[in-house]
Scaffold this active site. Structure first.
Site, PDB file in Angstrom:
ATOM      1  N   LYS A   1      45.856  28.151  48.506  1.00  0.00           N
ATOM      2  CA  LYS A   1      44.645  27.392  48.878  1.00  0.00           C
ATOM      3  C   LYS A   1      45.008  26.274  49.847  1.00  0.00           C
ATOM      4  O   LYS A   1      44.288  26.016  50.803  1.00  0.00           O
ATOM      5  CB  LYS A   1      44.042  26.742  47.619  1.00  0.00           C
ATOM      6  CG  LYS A   1      43.221  27.653  46.759  1.00  0.00           C
ATOM      7  CD  LYS A   1      42.516  26.821  45.699  1.00  0.00           C
ATOM      8  CE  LYS A   1      42.073  27.654  44.530  1.00  0.00           C
ATOM      9  NZ  LYS A   1      41.592  26.866  43.405  1.00  0.00           N
TER      10      LYS A   1
ATOM     11  N   GLU B   1      45.482  36.174  35.242  1.00  0.00           N
ATOM     12  CA  GLU B   1      45.504  34.762  35.628  1.00  0.00           C
ATOM     13  C   GLU B   1      45.939  33.879  34.452  1.00  0.00           C
ATOM     14  O   GLU B   1      46.520  32.825  34.637  1.00  0.00           O
ATOM     15  CB  GLU B   1      44.105  34.349  36.118  1.00  0.00           C
ATOM     16  CG  GLU B   1      44.101  33.118  37.004  1.00  0.00           C
ATOM     17  CD  GLU B   1      42.825  32.973  37.817  1.00  0.00           C
ATOM     18  OE1 GLU B   1      42.819  33.311  39.002  1.00  0.00           O
ATOM     19  OE2 GLU B   1      41.802  32.521  37.260  1.00  0.00           O
TER      20      GLU B   1
ATOM     21  N   HIS C   1      41.856  61.984  37.965  1.00  0.00           N
ATOM     22  CA  HIS C   1      42.128  62.793  39.147  1.00  0.00           C
ATOM     23  C   HIS C   1      42.762  61.979  40.262  1.00  0.00           C
ATOM     24  O   HIS C   1      42.766  62.389  41.416  1.00  0.00           O
ATOM     25  CB  HIS C   1      40.827  63.456  39.620  1.00  0.00           C
ATOM     26  CG  HIS C   1      40.244  64.351  38.565  1.00  0.00           C
ATOM     27  ND1 HIS C   1      40.510  65.693  38.486  1.00  0.00           N
ATOM     28  CD2 HIS C   1      39.448  64.057  37.493  1.00  0.00           C
ATOM     29  CE1 HIS C   1      39.892  66.209  37.430  1.00  0.00           C
ATOM     30  NE2 HIS C   1      39.240  65.222  36.805  1.00  0.00           N
TER      31      HIS C   1
HETATM   32  O1  PA5 Z   1      39.313  31.250  35.895  1.00  0.00           O
HETATM   33  C1  PA5 Z   1      39.296  30.371  36.749  1.00  0.00           C
HETATM   34  O2  PA5 Z   1      39.328  29.160  36.468  1.00  0.00           O
HETATM   35  C2  PA5 Z   1      39.198  30.714  38.223  1.00  0.00           C
HETATM   36  O3  PA5 Z   1      39.288  32.075  38.446  1.00  0.00           O
HETATM   37  C3  PA5 Z   1      37.868  30.200  38.767  1.00  0.00           C
HETATM   38  O4  PA5 Z   1      36.815  30.757  38.055  1.00  0.00           O
HETATM   39  C4  PA5 Z   1      37.701  30.519  40.254  1.00  0.00           C
HETATM   40  O5  PA5 Z   1      38.790  30.042  40.979  1.00  0.00           O
HETATM   41  C5  PA5 Z   1      36.425  29.891  40.783  1.00  0.00           C
HETATM   42  O6  PA5 Z   1      36.436  28.529  40.538  1.00  0.00           O
HETATM   43  P1  PA5 Z   1      35.154  27.637  40.617  1.00  0.00           P
HETATM   44  O7  PA5 Z   1      34.210  28.054  39.562  1.00  0.00           O
HETATM   45  O8  PA5 Z   1      35.647  26.240  40.411  1.00  0.00           O
HETATM   46  O9  PA5 Z   1      34.570  27.816  41.987  1.00  0.00           O
END
Ligand code: PA5
Length: 477
Positions: free
Chosen positions: A446, A303, A332
């Site tokens: 989203k 990410e 494996h």
């Molecule tokens: O690293 C990040 O910012 C994302 O993966 C968030 O943690 C994830 O989308 C969850 O977001 P939130 O904590 O706002 O619900």
């Protein structure tokens, strides 16, 4: 771990983690590997990245780097944990960065069967992290708990994430129905932004117990904030030692930038991606306790670095795909591909020198040479030899790999590892010239979801979705 203290150019003893990248070198793997000239290039690029990181830190853009030293919060999380001891279950509702760090640390530092132990042995509540919205999984979890003995820790930095909010609404409604509006407050703890988001509004309006996610710390860098520390302390993890280990990673000072594990990890992997087309990085722990570190790392690396455009707005398609594996299990299943398939991967082994439990293989059936060699060895010894054998075999096949070793899976070594990998991610952002702290690529999906769910303001996405009619010729009935 003596070798590592020798490697540390500052002469400072670093007994929490060792990194061996011999098998990334051309001497070991041939043309796919690195030459001394390549290391020179990596050093130069890293030196500039180090200045960049320092500059960003001084501007206050990297507050996650201060987290290991926020020891004043420890008392707060510890007393919260004491107050939660009366509960049988702590259930985290959260996803992504609000869940993966907690899962990784809990799995590493509490007994693997923590939730199955009787209370007298466990001494702390059971901890569940509900990070998906499959109705079958969530229903099974809720139906298996006595809600009166359960506290739900709703964690969402944005206070808006559909998955977590959906879970929250279900749990709130159930608590209200079963316990009533006043009593439910004892069973809810909300962790969210100090000011923004609908969750904070609900906390204020309903007078719910809450914790704050420090501003500027993104989800995947937040395991050492209230996001991870509160539920982990509740489950009996030694969060003071976790922070101390992370602090040592943050304070790592080496004359040679390549002797600093965070910088070495970033620089070596970046070079192999950018100059050797090693676009994937397999994170392969050889310990069940470290299995979920690979999941946590997958989110952090993918990410943070997978970005369409560079910081200067140029097309980038940057990143290195992190893939999770588990040794010896995946020897494996996946290993055949890594050994002989596309030459596009680097493998990072993650192992521990000493297992916390020893199990010796008994000397039985010694008359069979096919089995006799096993007798008298420990299972952990076998696992570690399998890791070494696999690393060597990959190298002989021209497949670059490196090995990270913890002396033992304990809070300080794990804290060091997690923080080191977070630092490496930010350094990598400088190398790929992308912003490692945002995730614009997840927004469009989203918006479609909001449109399809009928959320106000997103009707255009529903229309756009419907316009892209699927062609029945390409659908198998
Ligand atoms: O690293 C990040 O910012 C994302 O993966 C968030 O943690 C994830 O989308 C969850 O977001 P939130 O904590 O706002 O619900």
């Amino acid at each position: 771990m003596k070798k590592n203290s020798e490697q540390n150019a500052s002469g400072r003893l670093n007994n929490l983690l060792a990194m061996d990248y011999n098998n990334l070198m051309a001497e070991a793997v041939g043309p796919a590997g690195l030459t001394p000239d390549d290391l020179k290039t990596i050093r130069e690029v890293l030196a500039s990245a180090a200045r960049n990181v320092e500059g960003q830190y001084k501007k206050g853009l990297l507050p996650f780097m201060d987290l290991p030293f926020k020891t004043e919060d420890l008392r707060k999380f510890q007393s919260l944990a004491d107050s939660l001891k009366k509960f049988e279950n702590v259930v985290v509702l959260g996803i992504g960065g609000s869940a993966l760090g907690t899962k990784a640390v809990f799995n590493a530092l509490r007994p693997l069967n923590h939730n199955l132990l009787p209370q007298a042995k466990r001494q702390f509540p059971r901890l569940f992290v509900a990070d998906n919205i499959d109705p079958e999984g969530f229903a099974v979890l809720l139906d298996g708990l006595d809600i009166r003995k359960t506290v739900f820790n709703v964690i969402s930095k944005s206070g808006a994430t559909a998955e977590t909010m959906g879970q929250f609404l279900i749990v709130y409604d159930r608590l209200r129905h079963d316990l009533g509006k006043t009593a439910l407050k004892n069973h809810l703890l909300v962790t969210t932004d100090p000011e923004g988001g609908v969750l904070r509004k609900i906390v204020d309006a309903q007078g719910l117990n809450s914790l704050e996610v420090p501003p500027g710390v993104g989800g995947r860098f937040s395991v050492l904030t209230s996001v991870g520390l509160a539920p982990l302390a509740a489950a009996g993890v030694n969060i003071a030692e976790l922070l101390a280990g992370a602090g040592q990673a943050q304070n790592e000072q080496t004359k040679d930038v390549l002797a600093n594990p965070a910088y070495a990890f970033a620089g070596l992997n970046w070079f192999l991606t950018a100059r050797r087309k090693r676009g994937s990085l397999v994170m392969m722990p050889y310990a069940d306790s470290l299995a979920l570190v690979a999941d946590w790392f997958g989110q952090l690396w993918n990410e943070s670095l997978g970005k369409a455009v560079s910081l200067s707005g140029k097309p980038a398609a940057a990143g290195q795909t992190a893939i999770k594996a588990l040794g010896a299990t995946d020897q494996h299943s996946q290993l055949q591909l890594y050994m002989e398939g596309p030459k596009d991967k680097t493998v990072c082994f993650l192992r521990c020198e000493n297992f916390r439990t020893q199990m010796v293989i008994p000397k039985v059936f010694e008359e069979y040479p096919e089995l006799a060699y096993l007798g008298g060895h420990g299972l952990g010894e076998l696992l570690n030899f399998e890791q070494r054998g696999t690393a060597r075999a990959l190298a002989e096949n021209g497949r670059p790999n490196l090995t990270i070793t913890l002396p033992q899976v304990n809070p300080s070594a794990l804290g060091y590892l997690l923080h080191m990998l977070e630092l490496a991610t930010v350094v990598s952002g400088c190398l790929y010239k992308v912003d490692p702290l945002d995730q614009p690529g997840v927004e469009l999906g989203k918006k479609y979801t909001y449109g399809l769910m009928g959320r106000n303001g997103f009707a255009d996405f529903k229309k756009r979705y419907d316009r892209a009619k699927p062609d029945p010729r390409y659908i198998l009935p």
